[in-house]
Write an enzyme that holds these catalytic residues in place. Structure first.
Site, PDB file in Angstrom:
ATOM      1  N   LYS A 108      -3.893  -3.210   0.565  1.00  0.00           N
ATOM      2  CA  LYS A 108      -2.694  -3.931   0.148  1.00  0.00           C
ATOM      3  C   LYS A 108      -2.633  -5.301   0.836  1.00  0.00           C
ATOM      4  O   LYS A 108      -2.333  -6.324   0.206  1.00  0.00           O
ATOM      5  CB  LYS A 108      -1.467  -3.107   0.531  1.00  0.00           C
ATOM      6  CG  LYS A 108      -0.203  -3.495  -0.180  1.00  0.00           C
ATOM      7  CD  LYS A 108      -0.129  -2.787  -1.505  1.00  0.00           C
ATOM      8  CE  LYS A 108       1.203  -2.983  -2.172  1.00  0.00           C
ATOM      9  NZ  LYS A 108       1.355  -2.115  -3.343  1.00  0.00           N
TER      10      LYS A 108
ATOM     11  N   TYR B 148      -1.185 -23.233  23.241  1.00  0.00           N
ATOM     12  CA  TYR B 148      -0.760 -22.234  24.221  1.00  0.00           C
ATOM     13  C   TYR B 148      -0.081 -22.972  25.365  1.00  0.00           C
ATOM     14  O   TYR B 148       0.662 -23.928  25.146  1.00  0.00           O
ATOM     15  CB  TYR B 148      -1.967 -21.388  24.651  1.00  0.00           C
ATOM     16  CG  TYR B 148      -1.585 -20.100  25.321  1.00  0.00           C
ATOM     17  CD1 TYR B 148      -0.647 -19.234  24.754  1.00  0.00           C
ATOM     18  CD2 TYR B 148      -2.162 -19.733  26.527  1.00  0.00           C
ATOM     19  CE1 TYR B 148      -0.287 -18.060  25.368  1.00  0.00           C
ATOM     20  CE2 TYR B 148      -1.820 -18.545  27.159  1.00  0.00           C
ATOM     21  CZ  TYR B 148      -0.875 -17.716  26.578  1.00  0.00           C
ATOM     22  OH  TYR B 148      -0.519 -16.541  27.186  1.00  0.00           O
TER      23      TYR B 148
ATOM     24  N   ASN C  17      -0.486  -2.531 -13.436  1.00  0.00           N
ATOM     25  CA  ASN C  17      -0.956  -2.577 -12.049  1.00  0.00           C
ATOM     26  C   ASN C  17       0.018  -3.391 -11.214  1.00  0.00           C
ATOM     27  O   ASN C  17       0.338  -4.537 -11.554  1.00  0.00           O
ATOM     28  CB  ASN C  17      -2.354  -3.217 -12.010  1.00  0.00           C
ATOM     29  CG  ASN C  17      -3.037  -3.050 -10.667  1.00  0.00           C
ATOM     30  OD1 ASN C  17      -2.398  -3.128  -9.620  1.00  0.00           O
ATOM     31  ND2 ASN C  17      -4.343  -2.840 -10.697  1.00  0.00           N
TER      32      ASN C  17
ATOM     33  N   ASP D 182       4.080   4.025  -0.021  1.00  0.00           N
ATOM     34  CA  ASP D 182       3.616   5.413   0.076  1.00  0.00           C
ATOM     35  C   ASP D 182       4.483   6.259   1.005  1.00  0.00           C
ATOM     36  O   ASP D 182       3.980   7.014   1.852  1.00  0.00           O
ATOM     37  CB  ASP D 182       2.149   5.447   0.524  1.00  0.00           C
ATOM     38  CG  ASP D 182       1.202   4.957  -0.558  1.00  0.00           C
ATOM     39  OD1 ASP D 182       1.679   4.679  -1.668  1.00  0.00           O
ATOM     40  OD2 ASP D 182      -0.012   4.851  -0.292  1.00  0.00           O
TER      41      ASP D 182
ATOM     42  N   GLY E 232      10.855  10.330  -9.753  1.00  0.00           N
ATOM     43  CA  GLY E 232      10.667  10.073  -8.335  1.00  0.00           C
ATOM     44  C   GLY E 232      10.929   8.610  -8.037  1.00  0.00           C
ATOM     45  O   GLY E 232      11.757   7.959  -8.692  1.00  0.00           O
TER      46      GLY E 232
ATOM     47  N   ALA F 277       9.053   5.784  -8.479  1.00  0.00           N
ATOM     48  CA  ALA F 277       8.747   4.826  -9.546  1.00  0.00           C
ATOM     49  C   ALA F 277       9.660   5.023 -10.747  1.00  0.00           C
ATOM     50  O   ALA F 277      10.232   4.056 -11.275  1.00  0.00           O
ATOM     51  CB  ALA F 277       7.285   4.960  -9.952  1.00  0.00           C
TER      52      ALA F 277
ATOM     53  N   ASP G 127       6.254   0.977  -4.411  1.00  0.00           N
ATOM     54  CA  ASP G 127       6.074   2.111  -5.314  1.00  0.00           C
ATOM     55  C   ASP G 127       7.225   2.205  -6.310  1.00  0.00           C
ATOM     56  O   ASP G 127       7.041   2.675  -7.433  1.00  0.00           O
ATOM     57  CB  ASP G 127       5.983   3.424  -4.526  1.00  0.00           C
ATOM     58  CG  ASP G 127       4.819   3.420  -3.558  1.00  0.00           C
ATOM     59  OD1 ASP G 127       3.715   3.049  -3.975  1.00  0.00           O
ATOM     60  OD2 ASP G 127       5.020   3.762  -2.381  1.00  0.00           O
TER      61      ASP G 127
END
Length: 484
Positions: free
Chosen positions: A168, A113, A391, A211, A270, A272, A236
């Site tokens: 995540k 610092y 996955n 999302d 959509g 994906a 996604d």
């Protein structure tokens, strides 16, 4: 089809008579009610009673309540308390910040610092690129959402999205050593989201969008990619597409088919589904037929959605029309990223010999995997309780590890294809079979292999930041020391 699992795991603290049959009575009651006991611990023992903790898996929240009620109906038994083990994991959040440097004395503080940090600030001001080497930016990703498409739950908002984004971030750290942080924005306005991400971008080496509902997600990603000098990746879309491509490559090896001779049906157009179609096109399948809630996507439908127009223009060479079953006739591959229970085994009978079926709707797939196996040679789902789980965690940790290590300014489709090939290659010939087409998410070889492939592709495609030779404000030749 569903079986009790750890997602609905409870621990019941139960008071019961101290009889010789007490333990058997309790466990038998849970078993008759469809629960699966995973632990049984005596926590108190008295002359007139015992207290035990019974941990069991249920099918759902309602089923967990049923198990509790079953125990309460036994003579002399009283359930004192029920703990939902999933909620316990989330208490206080799942991530934290730790210092990477010692702060034990004044000397440490002077370097980390003030006053020492001023020299580093000046160096970065003179050459902003040095922030990639001298700050958390070199290993930091923002996980950004507006909470508009949380899992399969819908528009829940930023607070309700936070547990997913925390998870995540934890996966980033666990599998690739990447520092990720949830950024849940209290807006669903496209312009505000774009501007908010622009404003926070200096802190991060990459942006993981998560999302965000379609079709808004397409514009947000495209415009942020234009504006920022760091990679922007909507998981996604692209994480799913990468793992699907990897799994399909190996599935076609199992059935001895070449993708260039295969007709692929993608159900769900959509985020994906659209990304899967676009990435598959790099492998030049014989044809791709997209299907949504209105049936087969084709040029004559008059869709106003720009994404559907683009899909229609690049797929369905023969101009097919009709339903999902019509699309499946003569197809080799079905990939579903849509809704549960759309198909029966009979529907698959119109496909070509040895079809591949990826039913990825979660938690309930487009077809029961056991039903699918009546016709399909290879079946994959998004579930962890069946073989061949597709996955995203197989992709995104290694993808961002490679992007950060390469100091990449963008991500492109050749890098995604390289990631998919790396995942597929982890499954060698000795292990490859119809029930094992992708590696386990816990296979420690996956993330490093993906990272190396992405890093190499980033350099080959010119997507990396220039090295600071001569222009860096770092003392001596430290710029080289920090180039990894």
């Amino acid at each position: 089809m569903p079986v009790p699992g750890p997602g609905y795991s409870i621990t019941c603290r139960v008071e019961a008579p101290p009889s010789t049959t007490a333990a058997g009575d309790l466990t038998s009651a849970i078993g008759r009610a469809g629960g699966v006991i995973t632990a049984f611990d005596v926590v108190e023992s008295h002359s007139d009673r015992i207290v035990v903790d019974i941990t069991c898996n249920a099918l759902s929240a309602d089923h967990a309540n049923d198990l509790t009620e079953v125990l309460n109906t036994l003579d002399g038994v009283r359930v004192r308390k029920v703990s939902d083990r999933t909620f316990l994991v989330h208490l206080g959040g799942k991530i934290e910040v730790n210092s990477r440097v010692a702060l034990a004395n004044r000397d440490d503080l002077s370097r980390a610092y003030t006053p020492g940090v001023a020299r580093v600030c000046t160096a970065i001001a003179e050459n902003p690129e040095d922030a990639r080497r001298l700050t958390v930016k070199r290993n930091a990703v923002a996980v950004v959402t507006d909470g508009s498409a949380v899992l399969g739950l819908g528009n829940l908002g930023p607070e309700a999205a936070l547990p997913v984004m925390e998870g995540k971030a934890a996966l980033f750290k666990k599998f690739a050593g990447v520092n990720a942080w949830p950024v849940c924005l209290d807006t669903q306005d496209t312009e505000e989201i774009i501007r908010a991400v622009e404003l926070i971008a200096p802190v991060y080496g990459g942006i993981n969008l998560e999302d965000i509902a379609a079709p808004r997600c397409f514009e947000i990603e495209a415009r942020l990619r234009e504006k920022l000098d760091i990679p922007v990746f909507h998981d996604d879309q692209h994480g799913t597409a990468i793992v699907v491509l990897a799994a399909l490559r190996n599935a076609l090896r199992v059935v001895d088919k070449d993708i260039t001779g295969c007709r692929v049906v993608v159900c769900g157009v959509g985020a994906a589904g659209s990304a899967i179609i676009r990435l598959l096109q790099h492998k030049k399948p014989a044809d791709i037929i997209a299907v949504d809630i209105d049936g087969i996507v084709h040029n004559g439908r008059g869709d106003e959605d720009a994404n559907l127009q683009s899909i229609a223009a690049s797929t369905n060479k023969d101009g097919r029309t009709g339903t999902l079953r019509d699309a499946l006739r003569g197809a080799d591959v079905f990939i579903g990223v849509s809704a549960p229970n759309l198909l029966t085994a009979d529907d698959l009978s119109v496909m070509n010999e040895s079809p591949v079926v990826f039913a990825l709707a979660n938690p309930d797939p487009e077809i029961d995997p056991l039903e699918a196996r009546k016709h399909a040679a290879v079946v994959a789902t998004g579930r962890s309780d069946y073989p061949n789980q597709i996955n995203n965690v197989l992709a995104f940790p290694g993808v961002f590890r490679g992007l950060l290590d390469a100091h990449a300014r963008e991500i492109n489709e050749p890098m995604m294809v390289a990631a998919a090939n790396a995942i597929a290659d982890v499954v060698d010939e000795e292990r490859l079979n119809a029930s094992f087409i992708v590696p386990s998410v816990f296979d420690s070889a996956v993330a490093p292999a993906v990272a190396e492939a992405v890093k190499r592709a980033a350099r080959e495609t010119g997507a990396v930041a220039p090295k600071p030779r001569g222009g860096s404000a770092l003392p001596w030749s430290m710029a080289e020391d920090f180039d990894f």
